[in-house]
Design an enzyme around this catalytic site. Structure first.
Site, mmCIF file in Angstrom:
data_model
loop_
_atom_site.group_PDB
_atom_site.id
_atom_site.type_symbol
_atom_site.label_atom_id
_atom_site.label_comp_id
_atom_site.label_asym_id
_atom_site.label_seq_id
_atom_site.Cartn_x
_atom_site.Cartn_y
_atom_site.Cartn_z
ATOM 1 N N ASP A 160 0.563 7.189 -0.383
ATOM 2 C CA ASP A 160 1.760 7.844 -0.884
ATOM 3 C C ASP A 160 2.182 7.288 -2.239
ATOM 4 O OD1 ASP A 160 2.495 5.394 0.453
ATOM 5 O OD2 ASP A 160 4.589 6.032 0.341
ATOM 6 N N ASP A 173 -2.880 -3.527 -3.923
ATOM 7 C CA ASP A 173 -1.609 -2.862 -4.206
ATOM 8 C C ASP A 173 -0.778 -3.682 -5.179
ATOM 9 O OD1 ASP A 173 0.441 -1.009 -4.050
ATOM 10 O OD2 ASP A 173 1.275 -1.800 -2.188
ATOM 11 N N HIS A 216 6.361 3.393 -10.444
ATOM 12 C CA HIS A 216 7.538 4.151 -9.988
ATOM 13 C C HIS A 216 8.244 4.895 -11.112
ATOM 14 C CE1 HIS A 216 8.187 1.785 -5.964
ATOM 15 N NE2 HIS A 216 6.899 1.961 -6.246
ATOM 16 N N GLU A 251 4.025 3.863 2.562
ATOM 17 C CA GLU A 251 4.340 2.480 2.188
ATOM 18 C C GLU A 251 5.588 2.428 1.327
ATOM 19 O OE1 GLU A 251 4.183 -1.197 -0.345
ATOM 20 O OE2 GLU A 251 4.259 0.910 -0.927
ATOM 21 N N GLU A 252 5.767 3.416 0.467
ATOM 22 C CA GLU A 252 6.875 3.400 -0.478
ATOM 23 C C GLU A 252 8.234 3.581 0.193
ATOM 24 O OE1 GLU A 252 6.539 2.415 -3.319
ATOM 25 O OE2 GLU A 252 4.581 2.952 -4.135
ATOM 26 N N ASP A 293 -0.046 3.349 -8.361
ATOM 27 C CA ASP A 293 0.535 2.710 -7.180
ATOM 28 C C ASP A 293 0.593 3.757 -6.068
ATOM 29 O OD1 ASP A 293 1.989 1.212 -5.369
ATOM 30 O OD2 ASP A 293 3.868 1.311 -6.487
ATOM 31 N N HIS A 325 -2.462 2.162 0.016
ATOM 32 C CA HIS A 325 -1.611 3.245 0.534
ATOM 33 C C HIS A 325 -1.762 4.527 -0.283
ATOM 34 C CE1 HIS A 325 1.783 2.967 -2.437
ATOM 35 N NE2 HIS A 325 1.543 1.657 -2.426
#
Length: 417
Positions: free
Chosen positions: A86, A203, A385, A180-181, A146, A84
């Site tokens: 994003d 991922d 994150h 995705e997030e 990520d 992903h």
């Protein structure tokens, strides 16, 4: 060999993290942030430069591309590679300033000016990478491993395959998703257009990990209505919804919080509270690998809100719970060969797979539920994150090596049965 073909995985990764691709939870557009399309366009151009002629941006900002099967492998099941684009909205994402540090085993000063330090005491897992080059942030933004590490690993595989036309393989399908997030990564993912019979999301976390199960997940929103009156004249009249929101949060069991659970243990996580005297909203994430325990957690919230409504009739409580995604394990259990293939790829790359549950979800989980079996391969990153996110260079390279090995092994897969 062109420049785009000869780049290292790290060079590709550093290109991608320069793009700010933070998704937006509150958005109703697809993708949730228009800036995600800038990376999508860049990746399409790069794929085309590598010879992926059908690379394009599809509905909702999903990037698709494919490499035809080599002669003799046309009937083999097509294999998919997904990551992903994003990054999480949980930490700043713009103007990422990655730095490569030879890690010596101590704390790392990420930012001298702001006195931001990566502490071994707080993140002891970094000690496993002593003596290696590690890519850190400058402590002011997340890094974007990520999942731009996953993109870099897949793109490195594409470059390798394109420069080794003698290596047989099935059709290789590439997909890069937005959002995705914010749990919308596969909202517009067209499985028939993608064309794979089975796939792998790149991922995951640290090197060697392999994931085939994840949380059942939902989001609860508790809205509390109060009564607003001038505070100087409010005795016996004001009903402050903020106070009731605090009471609600305090009644969530602490032994079911993310900070007190691990492994297969689920949680109830109040990750947002906002409001005024008149109205407050509390968002609670509901997670459990076990479906029955997940339903129990939802039932607990229903009971809690009912009890508080009865105990505090002066305030008005309402509850809405929406399911987000399911555990992919029951669906992957129906396609055991997909896991056998990736385990063999790890071993061929000199690693014994460390199989563990995802304490979260992936695009692969949603796609597995929709009929495309899709376990989750490591990217090598850590501390996602947040501003202490990092990734060892060797782990990044190993992820690309696994992607290449999966492409090679696709020539041996004549059936998924």
């Amino acid at each position: 060999m062109s420049t785009v073909e000869s780049m290292s995985t790290t060079e590709r990764f550093l290109q991608y993290v320069a793009f700010d691709t933070q998704s937006v939870r509150e958005s109703t557009t697809a993708p949730s942030a228009e800036k995600e399309l800038a990376l999508a366009a860049f990746l399409v151009d790069e794929l085309k430069a590598l010879g992926v002629e059908d690379a394009r941006i599809g509905e909702g900002g999903v990037v698709y591309g494919s490499i035809p099967a080599t002669p003799g492998c046309e009937a083999n099941p097509a294999i998919g590679f997904i990551a992903h684009m994003d990054t999480s909205p949980d930490a700043p994402g713009a103007n990422a300033r990655p730095q490569i540090v030879r890690y010596d085993g101590g704390d790392v000063t990420l930012n001298v000016e702001k006195n931001i330090v990566f502490s071994v005491g707080q993140f002891p897992d970094i000690l496993k990478y002593k003596g290696q080059d590690v890519i850190f942030t400058d402590g002011t933004t997340l890094l974007g491993a990520d999942d731009k590490a996953g993109i870099a690993e897949i793109m490195q595989m594409v470059a390798w395959i394109k420069t080794h036309p003698e290596v047989p393989h099935a059709r290789l399908c590439i997909g890069f998703t937005p959002d995705e997030e914010v749990a919308r990564g596969t909202e517009n993912f067209d499985i028939p257009l993608f064309g794979a019979a089975y796939a792998y999301t790149f991922d995951g976390g640290e090197i060697g990990t392999l994931e085939s199960e994840n949380f059942n997940a939902g989001t609860a929103l508790v809205t509390i209505r109060g009564v607003g009156v001038h505070p100087g004249l409010s005795k016996g009249k004001m009903v402050n919804s903020v106070r009731y929101a605090a009471r609600l949060i305090d009644r969530l069991p602490i032994d079911q919080a993310p900070e007190t659970t691990e492994g297969h243990e689920g949680f109830l996580h109040p990750n947002m509270a906002k409001g005024t005297v008149v109205e407050s909203v509390v968002r609670i994430l509901v997670r459990d690998h076990n479906r029955a325990l997940y339903e129990e957690k939802k039932a607990f919230l229903v009971k809690l809100v009912d009890e508080m409504s009865a105990e505090f009739p002066e305030a008005k409580f309402s509850l809405e719970i929406k399911d987000s995604y399911e555990n992919m394990k029951p669906y992957l259990d129906k396609a055991p060969k997909v896991l056998e293939i990736v385990r063999a790829a790890y071993r061929a790359c000199g690693m014994e797979p460390q199989e563990e549950p995802i304490r979260g979800g992936t695009d692969g989980a949603r796609l597995s539920v929709r009929g495309l079996p899709c376990p989750n391969v490591f990217t090598g990153g850590m501390n996602f994150h947040g501003v202490y996110e990092c990734i060892p260079v060797k782990s990044l390279d190993k992820g690309a090596e696994v992607a290449v090995m999966l492409a090679k092994k696709s020539a041996e897969v004549t059936s998924l049965q």
